[in-house]
Design an enzyme around this catalytic site. Structure first.
Site: not given
Length: 151
Positions: A63, A72, A74, A107, A110
């Site tokens: 983050e 993310c 992935e 998400c 991803c």
């Protein structure tokens, strides 16, 4: 004309129901959670990929104070693989998180990147979504995004 879609997946009520190969990949994803940097959301995610060569690599979410500049787990992993191992296709990708009240589902961004990866490498990517002791597995990332964006 009405059409319908059916998505098949395999559900595991515990890790011990999985093959040792898949269990090891989930354990690598859980270990990758330790490398996550998520001071804002507190939601740490790890991903591990088994490549055609047999090598296992992992990544975690990161983050940033300038949200949404984070990434993310992935996508961090798949982008790294495209840059560093473009000729070694991803066979299986496992995802885990902490906290994990349920399985860790990717998400939308991803999911699209996973489908892009499948197209680029010309083969399916199995996806294992693990959390809270259970897992769901799809045989292709395309099952998670049946109406993917295509240029």
């Amino acid at each position: 004309m009405e059409k319908s879609l059916e998505i098949k997946y395999r559900y595991y009520g515990s890790l011990c129901e999985m093959s040792s190969e898949d269990r090891e990949l989930v354990e690598a994803a859980m270990k990758a959670v330790d490398g996550a940097y998520a001071p804002y959301s507190g939601f740490r995610v790890g991903a591990a990929a088994r490549l055609r060569s047999g090598e296992t690599v992992h990544g975690a979410n990161v983050e940033s104070e300038v949200f949404p500049s984070g990434m993310c787990a992935e996508r961090s992993l798949l982008y790294w693989l495209q840059s560093n191992r473009p000729d070694d296709p991803v066979e299986t990708l496992a995802i885990a998180s902490s906290p994990s009240e349920r399985e860790c589902y990717p998400c939308g961004g991803c999911r699209q990147v996973m489908v892009d990866t499948e197209r680029r490498q010309g083969s399916a990517v199995r996806v294992i979504m693990y959390g809270n002791g259970t897992a769901s597995v799809v045989e292709s990332a395309s099952d998670l995004l049946p109406f993917a964006f295509i240029l």
